[in-house]
Design a protein around this motif. Structure first.
Motif, PDB file in Angstrom:
ATOM      1  N   THR A  46      36.340  -2.372  12.614  1.00 43.24           N
ATOM      2  CA  THR A  46      36.523  -2.745  11.244  1.00 43.24           C
ATOM      3  C   THR A  46      35.927  -1.526  10.657  1.00 43.24           C
ATOM      4  N   SER A  47      36.689  -1.156   9.539  1.00 45.21           N
ATOM      5  CA  SER A  47      36.267  -0.020   8.719  1.00 45.21           C
ATOM      6  C   SER A  47      35.396  -0.494   7.616  1.00 45.21           C
ATOM      7  N   ASN A  48      34.316   0.055   7.123  1.00 43.83           N
ATOM      8  CA  ASN A  48      33.551  -0.408   6.040  1.00 43.83           C
ATOM      9  C   ASN A  48      34.053   1.007   4.900  1.00 43.83           C
ATOM     10  N   ARG A  49      35.218   1.381   4.852  1.00 47.86           N
ATOM     11  CA  ARG A  49      35.682   2.555   4.056  1.00 47.86           C
ATOM     12  C   ARG A  49      35.565   2.228   2.563  1.00 47.86           C
ATOM     13  N   PHE A  50      35.774   0.628   2.104  1.00 44.49           N
ATOM     14  CA  PHE A  50      35.731   0.310   0.947  1.00 44.49           C
ATOM     15  C   PHE A  50      34.574  -0.569   0.720  1.00 44.49           C
ATOM     16  N   SER A  51      33.736  -0.293  -0.311  1.00 43.69           N
ATOM     17  CA  SER A  51      32.519  -1.152  -0.691  1.00 43.69           C
ATOM     18  C   SER A  51      32.954  -2.569  -1.225  1.00 43.69           C
ATOM     19  N   PRO A  52      32.103  -3.598  -1.100  1.00 47.09           N
ATOM     20  CA  PRO A  52      32.344  -5.066  -1.570  1.00 47.09           C
ATOM     21  C   PRO A  52      32.737  -4.961  -2.800  1.00 47.09           C
ATOM     22  N   GLU A  53      32.103  -4.223  -3.640  1.00 44.87           N
ATOM     23  CA  GLU A  53      32.628  -3.974  -5.039  1.00 44.87           C
ATOM     24  C   GLU A  53      33.951  -3.442  -5.298  1.00 44.87           C
ATOM     25  N   VAL A  54      34.343  -2.499  -4.394  1.00 40.99           N
ATOM     26  CA  VAL A  54      35.854  -1.968  -4.515  1.00 40.99           C
ATOM     27  C   VAL A  54      36.635  -3.067  -4.015  1.00 40.99           C
ATOM     28  N   ARG A  55      36.449  -3.916  -3.034  1.00 44.02           N
ATOM     29  CA  ARG A  55      37.381  -4.856  -2.662  1.00 44.02           C
ATOM     30  C   ARG A  55      37.304  -6.045  -3.843  1.00 44.02           C
ATOM     31  N   GLN A  56      36.469  -6.557  -4.069  1.00 44.68           N
ATOM     32  CA  GLN A  56      36.330  -7.626  -5.034  1.00 44.68           C
ATOM     33  C   GLN A  56      37.126  -7.204  -6.632  1.00 44.68           C
ATOM     34  N   ARG A  57      36.683  -5.966  -6.819  1.00 43.17           N
ATOM     35  CA  ARG A  57      37.754  -5.491  -8.008  1.00 43.17           C
ATOM     36  C   ARG A  57      39.124  -5.638  -7.739  1.00 43.17           C
ATOM     37  N   ALA A  58      39.544  -4.866  -6.656  1.00 41.54           N
ATOM     38  CA  ALA A  58      40.887  -5.020  -6.191  1.00 41.54           C
ATOM     39  C   ALA A  58      41.620  -6.529  -6.107  1.00 41.54           C
ATOM     40  N   VAL A  59      40.873  -7.356  -5.398  1.00 41.40           N
ATOM     41  CA  VAL A  59      41.151  -8.859  -5.408  1.00 41.40           C
ATOM     42  C   VAL A  59      41.384  -9.214  -6.736  1.00 41.40           C
ATOM     43  N   ARG A  60      40.483  -9.112  -7.820  1.00 33.49           N
ATOM     44  CA  ARG A  60      40.583  -9.403  -9.295  1.00 33.49           C
ATOM     45  C   ARG A  60      41.745  -8.943  -9.763  1.00 33.49           C
ATOM     46  N   MET A  61      41.899  -7.670  -9.606  1.00 27.89           N
ATOM     47  CA  MET A  61      42.913  -7.033 -10.256  1.00 27.89           C
ATOM     48  C   MET A  61      44.347  -7.743  -9.765  1.00 27.89           C
ATOM     49  N   SER A  64      51.414  -2.685  -5.091  1.00 30.55           N
ATOM     50  CA  SER A  64      50.976  -1.675  -6.354  1.00 30.55           C
ATOM     51  C   SER A  64      49.738  -1.486  -6.240  1.00 30.55           C
ATOM     52  N   ILE A  65      48.895  -2.449  -6.558  1.00 32.95           N
ATOM     53  CA  ILE A  65      47.380  -2.158  -6.552  1.00 32.95           C
ATOM     54  C   ILE A  65      46.881  -1.484  -5.297  1.00 32.95           C
ATOM     55  N   ALA A  66      47.226  -1.837  -3.955  1.00 33.51           N
ATOM     56  CA  ALA A  66      46.965  -1.288  -2.574  1.00 33.51           C
ATOM     57  C   ALA A  66      47.297   0.371  -2.793  1.00 33.51           C
ATOM     58  N   ALA A  67      48.268   0.588  -3.474  1.00 29.99           N
ATOM     59  CA  ALA A  67      48.590   2.014  -3.355  1.00 29.99           C
ATOM     60  C   ALA A  67      47.780   2.816  -4.345  1.00 29.99           C
ATOM     61  N   LYS A  68      47.202   2.236  -5.302  1.00 29.04           N
ATOM     62  CA  LYS A  68      46.509   2.754  -6.356  1.00 29.04           C
ATOM     63  C   LYS A  68      44.939   2.895  -5.758  1.00 29.04           C
ATOM     64  N   ILE A  69      44.543   2.107  -4.928  1.00 25.53           N
ATOM     65  CA  ILE A  69      43.151   2.089  -4.439  1.00 25.53           C
ATOM     66  C   ILE A  69      43.047   3.286  -3.239  1.00 25.53           C
ATOM     67  N   GLY A  70      44.440   3.119  -2.406  1.00 15.21           N
ATOM     68  CA  GLY A  70      44.369   3.645  -1.369  1.00 15.21           C
ATOM     69  C   GLY A  70      44.123   3.056   0.044  1.00 15.21           C
ATOM     70  N   CYS A  71      44.585   1.740  -0.053  1.00 15.01           N
ATOM     71  CA  CYS A  71      44.413   1.037   1.248  1.00 15.01           C
ATOM     72  C   CYS A  71      45.869   0.481   1.546  1.00 15.01           C
ATOM     73  N   THR A  72      46.283  -0.043   2.677  1.00 13.91           N
ATOM     74  CA  THR A  72      47.480  -0.632   2.832  1.00 13.91           C
ATOM     75  C   THR A  72      47.738  -1.929   2.131  1.00 13.91           C
ATOM     76  N   ALA A  73      48.858  -2.285   1.990  1.00 18.96           N
ATOM     77  CA  ALA A  73      49.227  -3.729   1.333  1.00 18.96           C
ATOM     78  C   ALA A  73      48.533  -4.787   2.115  1.00 18.96           C
ATOM     79  N   GLU A  74      48.703  -4.665   3.403  1.00 19.60           N
ATOM     80  CA  GLU A  74      48.329  -5.627   4.465  1.00 19.60           C
ATOM     81  C   GLU A  74      46.689  -5.961   4.353  1.00 19.60           C
ATOM     82  N   THR A  75      46.082  -4.895   4.193  1.00 24.28           N
ATOM     83  CA  THR A  75      44.501  -5.155   4.113  1.00 24.28           C
ATOM     84  C   THR A  75      44.324  -5.478   2.749  1.00 24.28           C
ATOM     85  N   LEU A  76      44.921  -5.347   1.865  1.00 22.53           N
ATOM     86  CA  LEU A  76      44.569  -6.042   0.435  1.00 22.53           C
ATOM     87  C   LEU A  76      44.950  -7.441   0.474  1.00 22.53           C
TER      88      LEU A  76
END
Length: 109
Positions: free
Chosen positions: A5-20, A37-49
């Motif tokens: 697993t990669s911790n490339r994204f902080s929990p705050e970024v993950r929570q913000r992306a989910v909220r978006m 759309s949001i996955a492309a903006k934050i730089g992760c794959t759509a499946e990850t998001l």
């Protein structure tokens, strides 16, 4: 089974992306479109998001399944169980070794 697993994204970024995704889902044709759309903006794959969104829904009680807290507890219990099994195996082998040593000691005059 070990999963990298990669911790490339902080929990705050993950929570913000989910909220978006949840807040802007109505702006897109589907939740999947919002995720893409949001996955492309934050730089992760759509499946990850998508996985983050599903876990967020479980944590909020909107979807059945184990919450993040429950998953952490299960993981800790599985680790403890594995360690206890290893300790029991070591003790079983040590017990057998000392029992054999005792038999050898008694059989010698």
């Amino acid at each position: 089974m070990t999963k990298k697993t990669s911790n490339r994204f902080s929990p705050e970024v993950r929570q913000r992306a989910v909220r978006m995704v949840l807040d802007h889902g109505g702006d897109h044709a589907s939740q999947w479109a919002a995720i893409g759309s949001i996955a492309a903006k934050i730089g992760c794959t759509a499946e990850t998001l998508r996985k983050w969104v599903r876990q967020g829904e479980r944590d909020a009680g909107q979807r059945p399944g184990a919450t993040t807290e429950e998953r952490g507890r299960i993981k800790a219990l599985e680790r403890e169980n594995r360690e206890l099994r290893q300790a029991n195996e070591i003790l079983r082998k040590a017990s057998a070794y000392f029992a054999m040593a005792e038999l050898d000691r008694r059989s010698k005059p």
